[in-house]
Design a protein around this motif. Structure first.
Motif, mmCIF file in Angstrom:
data_model
loop_
_atom_site.group_PDB
_atom_site.id
_atom_site.type_symbol
_atom_site.label_atom_id
_atom_site.label_comp_id
_atom_site.label_asym_id
_atom_site.label_seq_id
_atom_site.Cartn_x
_atom_site.Cartn_y
_atom_site.Cartn_z
ATOM 1 N N LEU A 255 -38.876 -29.303 4.274
ATOM 2 C CA LEU A 255 -39.033 -29.423 2.999
ATOM 3 C C LEU A 255 -40.471 -29.010 2.581
ATOM 4 O O LEU A 255 -41.242 -29.359 3.160
ATOM 5 N N LYS A 256 -40.506 -28.475 1.252
ATOM 6 C CA LYS A 256 -41.590 -27.920 0.735
ATOM 7 C C LYS A 256 -42.538 -29.134 0.213
ATOM 8 O O LYS A 256 -42.029 -30.016 0.219
ATOM 9 N N GLN A 257 -43.809 -28.829 -0.223
ATOM 10 C CA GLN A 257 -44.536 -29.847 -0.471
ATOM 11 C C GLN A 257 -44.466 -30.523 -2.057
ATOM 12 O O GLN A 257 -44.265 -31.575 -2.009
ATOM 13 N N THR A 258 -44.116 -29.665 -2.861
ATOM 14 C CA THR A 258 -43.612 -30.285 -4.192
ATOM 15 C C THR A 258 -42.393 -30.440 -4.651
ATOM 16 O O THR A 258 -41.457 -29.820 -3.965
ATOM 17 N N GLU A 261 -40.414 -27.533 -5.580
ATOM 18 C CA GLU A 261 -40.047 -26.679 -4.627
ATOM 19 C C GLU A 261 -38.897 -27.180 -3.597
ATOM 20 O O GLU A 261 -37.886 -26.479 -3.461
ATOM 21 N N ARG A 262 -38.946 -28.402 -3.486
ATOM 22 C CA ARG A 262 -37.919 -28.955 -2.669
ATOM 23 C C ARG A 262 -36.318 -29.008 -3.763
ATOM 24 O O ARG A 262 -35.390 -28.694 -2.882
ATOM 25 N N TRP A 264 -35.793 -26.729 -5.592
ATOM 26 C CA TRP A 264 -35.036 -25.231 -5.566
ATOM 27 C C TRP A 264 -34.357 -25.186 -4.140
ATOM 28 O O TRP A 264 -33.388 -24.386 -4.132
ATOM 29 N N GLN A 265 -35.066 -25.467 -3.076
ATOM 30 C CA GLN A 265 -34.440 -25.657 -1.708
ATOM 31 C C GLN A 265 -33.019 -26.289 -1.798
ATOM 32 O O GLN A 265 -32.089 -25.590 -1.054
#
Length: 321
Positions: A255-258, A261-262, A264-265
């Motif tokens: 998972l991404k940091q922000t 971003e998460r 959007w994942q």
């Protein structure tokens, strides 16, 4: 039975129609009675024909129960900060969530919708991708009943309320006891179920064909017995993605940091699972006859008007066989 087209007021959907007449023409081309609308944005060009909106799909927050309960530590784990959380929900207390959903009822009243649809589910991003959930279906259902009680309190507009199944904790339509708990717990006199056939596929990762998915739906209907009569609407679609889901769960993405971003994942992951394609195998028309819903929505996700027209053609042809 009324047959419907799914549509949103997002520019992504409405920009494909050069005029209101173009949308009306699509409805008439396929002999559809109207639209099930998700009113998420403004409709500045008045593309949506108000008189053809039959259903209103309410906004869906995939993760909301901890916010409703005021669990700040859980919210910080998900969003990174309470400021981000407040931006997502439009406020800092559960009142923001209640007010957002009340606005949806006001939109449905404006359009004169006969019914509204509400998703009964809850999962954090990490939970959705790993399949390891903090809250049980019973907790999500009880929270949903409390939330809807607040949203509906004092409302004069009383459309049919259809509760939709997903594949995460909440209403999955795999456990009759949980379905009963929900239907009995919502304090509303006009409540039923919206069965999403594709979502039901996702509760069984072994499904490898439309025929297997169709048999599984019949099995769940058998399991529910008389409760199946509470299905008043169908979102007709299918996605055979069990192998992909299992692979992602066993090897989850980093998972991404922000939070953005998460999110959007999660958006990409959800659409990879839930493709919303035509349900075309032999026996689908028999399924619809068995359920005998009041509303049948051809619910597809498409990239443009021509693809949507092609999928509608495929689905209608399959039902006429």
């Amino acid at each position: 039975m009324k047959t419907l087209l799914n549509c949103t007021t997002s520019p992504y959907d409405l920009d494909r129609f050069p005029s209101r007449e173009a949308l009306l023409s699509l409805l008439d081309e396929f002999g559809l009675d109207g639209i099930e609308l998700l009113a998420c944005d403004e409709d500045p060009n008045a593309i949506v024909p108000k008189e053809r909106v039959i259903g209103q799909h309410m906004l869906y927050f995939p993760y909301w129960l901890d916010f409703y309960r005021g669990d700040e530590q859980a919210l910080i784990r998900e969003f990174g900060s309470l400021d981000v959380c407040e931006r997502v929900y439009g406020g800092s207390t559960k009142r923001a969530l209640v007010d957002r959903l009340r606005e949806d009822f006001q939109k449905a009243e404006y359009y004169g919708a006969e019914y509204v649809v509400f998703h009964v589910s809850n999962a954090r991003i990490e939970e959705a991708m790993t399949g390891k959930f903090r809250h049980s279906s019973a907790e999500v259902i009880d929270g949903t009943c409390d939330l809807l009680a607040e949203v509906l309190s004092g409302a004069q507009y009383r459309p049919l309320l259809l509760l939709e199944n997903l594949w995460q904790p909440g209403l999955t339509f795999t456990d009759p006891a949980m379905t009963r708990r929900l239907l009995q717990g919502v304090p509303y006199e006009n409540v039923g179920l919206m069965l999403d056939t594709g979502h039901l596929f996702h509760t069984n990762e072994t499904i490898a064909s439309q025929e297997e998915g169709l048999a599984y739906i019949h099995k769940m209907l058998d399991r529910h017995g008389a409760q199946a009569a509470r299905i008043r609407g169908i979102h007709l679609n299918q996605s055979i993605t069990g192998a992909y889901t299992k692979s992602m769960r066993e090897h989850p993405a980093v998972l991404k940091q922000t939070y953005d971003e998460r999110a959007w994942q999660m958006f990409e992951y959800a659409f990879a699972i839930d493709k919303h394609r035509p349900f075309t195998c032999a026996g689908v028309s028999g399924l619809i006859e068995r359920i005998s819903p009041d509303y049948l929505t051809f619910e597809f996700i498409t990239d443009g008007l021509e693809q949507h027209r092609a999928l509608l053609t495929e689905q209608k042809k399959a039902l006429e066989q």
